[in-house]
Design a protein around this motif. Structure first.
Motif, short mmCIF file in Angstrom:
data_model
loop_
_atom_site.label_atom_id
_atom_site.label_comp_id
_atom_site.label_asym_id
_atom_site.label_seq_id
_atom_site.Cartn_x
_atom_site.Cartn_y
_atom_site.Cartn_z
N VAL A 131 -25.05 -35.53 40.30
CA VAL A 131 -23.85 -34.77 39.96
C VAL A 131 -23.18 -35.38 38.72
O VAL A 131 -22.86 -34.67 37.76
CB VAL A 131 -22.85 -34.74 41.13
CG1 VAL A 131 -21.54 -34.10 40.70
CG2 VAL A 131 -23.43 -33.98 42.32
N ALA A 132 -22.98 -36.69 38.75
CA ALA A 132 -22.33 -37.37 37.63
C ALA A 132 -23.16 -37.24 36.36
O ALA A 132 -22.61 -37.04 35.27
CB ALA A 132 -22.11 -38.84 37.98
N GLU A 133 -24.48 -37.33 36.48
CA GLU A 133 -25.35 -37.20 35.31
C GLU A 133 -25.28 -35.78 34.74
O GLU A 133 -25.34 -35.60 33.53
CB GLU A 133 -26.79 -37.54 35.68
CG GLU A 133 -27.01 -39.03 35.91
CD GLU A 133 -28.41 -39.35 36.40
OE1 GLU A 133 -29.13 -38.41 36.79
OE2 GLU A 133 -28.77 -40.54 36.41
N ALA A 175 -18.55 -45.24 49.58
CA ALA A 175 -18.78 -45.99 48.34
C ALA A 175 -19.66 -45.21 47.38
O ALA A 175 -19.38 -45.12 46.18
CB ALA A 175 -19.41 -47.35 48.65
N SER A 176 -20.75 -44.62 47.90
CA SER A 176 -21.66 -43.85 47.06
C SER A 176 -20.97 -42.63 46.47
O SER A 176 -21.10 -42.33 45.28
CB SER A 176 -22.88 -43.40 47.87
OG SER A 176 -23.66 -44.50 48.26
N SER A 213 -15.63 -41.01 40.60
CA SER A 213 -15.00 -41.78 39.52
C SER A 213 -15.71 -41.55 38.19
O SER A 213 -15.08 -41.38 37.14
CB SER A 213 -15.00 -43.27 39.86
OG SER A 213 -14.20 -43.52 40.99
N ALA A 214 -17.05 -41.55 38.23
CA ALA A 214 -17.83 -41.33 37.01
C ALA A 214 -17.57 -39.93 36.45
O ALA A 214 -17.44 -39.74 35.23
CB ALA A 214 -19.32 -41.52 37.29
N THR A 215 -17.48 -38.95 37.34
CA THR A 215 -17.20 -37.57 36.92
C THR A 215 -15.80 -37.46 36.32
O THR A 215 -15.60 -36.82 35.28
CB THR A 215 -17.34 -36.61 38.11
OG1 THR A 215 -18.67 -36.70 38.63
CG2 THR A 215 -17.06 -35.18 37.69
N ALA A 253 -8.37 -36.58 37.50
CA ALA A 253 -8.52 -37.01 38.89
C ALA A 253 -8.16 -35.89 39.86
O ALA A 253 -8.87 -35.64 40.84
CB ALA A 253 -7.65 -38.24 39.16
N ALA A 254 -7.06 -35.19 39.59
CA ALA A 254 -6.63 -34.10 40.47
C ALA A 254 -7.62 -32.94 40.44
O ALA A 254 -7.97 -32.37 41.49
CB ALA A 254 -5.24 -33.62 40.05
#
Length: 204
Positions: free
Chosen positions: A79-81, A131-132, A138-140, A167-168
């Motif tokens: 997802v982040a990638e 955690a995962s 956070s990366a997104t 963040a929101a």
């Protein structure tokens, strides 16, 4: 010596049998989640689906939650990638990059919805999954914060700054897709709504 070092490097670059077995376990676990649901999943059923013994599975994962945490971690990284890829593919157009980021996230919910739902549901009670999943969130948020700044949102730490808005919006995106994933055919509509909301916060 140089030849030996080169061969050793090549060996390390290729997936080991252990890596391949671990991937096979995760693939089997995701299929089971999608087809049978979390309630019917046990260490025994995961091992059977992966074609190994229960004892062999314990060599790679300590528990069912350990398997799920690894599966969530793999999906969350994707997802982040995907969001980061959207950022680099439209470097001059932050609006287009945000549209693509929402589209990429919707695609992940379509292809890996069972895992994503487990992440949202179990993160509050399983620390490994929390955690995962939070690492990906956070990366997104970091990636989209940069896009908001590029589009003209203030880069400060105020309640209307890029960090707070990102963040929101990332949190809202997660929850809205989670709700949509429970309704057949709702993800495309959710993506359209979320894209509109993301773009609405940008200065005109």
């Amino acid at each position: 010596m140089a030849g030996q070092k080169e061969r050793s490097t090549r060996r390390r670059a290729s997936p080991s049998k252990g890596d391949q077995r671990e991937l096979a376990i995760l693939d089997a676990a995701e299929r089971q989640l999608t087809e049978d649901g979390l309630e019917r999943m046990t260490v025994e059923t995961i091992a059977t689906a992966a074609g190994i013994t229960r004892g062999a599975l314990y060599f790679y994962f300590a528990s069912k939650n350990d398997v799920l945490a690894a599966l969530v971690g793999r999906t969350a990284t994707s997802v982040a990638e995907g969001v980061d890829r959207a950022k680099t593919q439209a470097p001059e157009d932050p609006r287009e990059a945000l549209r693509e980021a929402v589209t990429q996230t919707a695609r992940m919910w379509t292809e890996h919805g069972a895992v994503m739902k487990v992440a949202v549901e179990l993160a509050p009670v399983v620390p490994e999954i929390e955690a995962s999943w939070q690492a990906a969130v956070s990366a997104t948020a970091d990636a989209t914060r940069g896009l908001l700044v590029k589009a003209g949102v203030p880069g400060d730490d105020s309640p209307l700054g890029a960090a707070a808005l990102s963040a929101a919006l990332v949190s809202m995106t997660e929850r809205h897709f989670y709700a949509a994933a429970k309704r057949r055919g709702a993800l495309d509509d959710a993506a359209e709504t979320l894209t509109h909301v993301w773009l609405a916060v940008l200065p005109r």
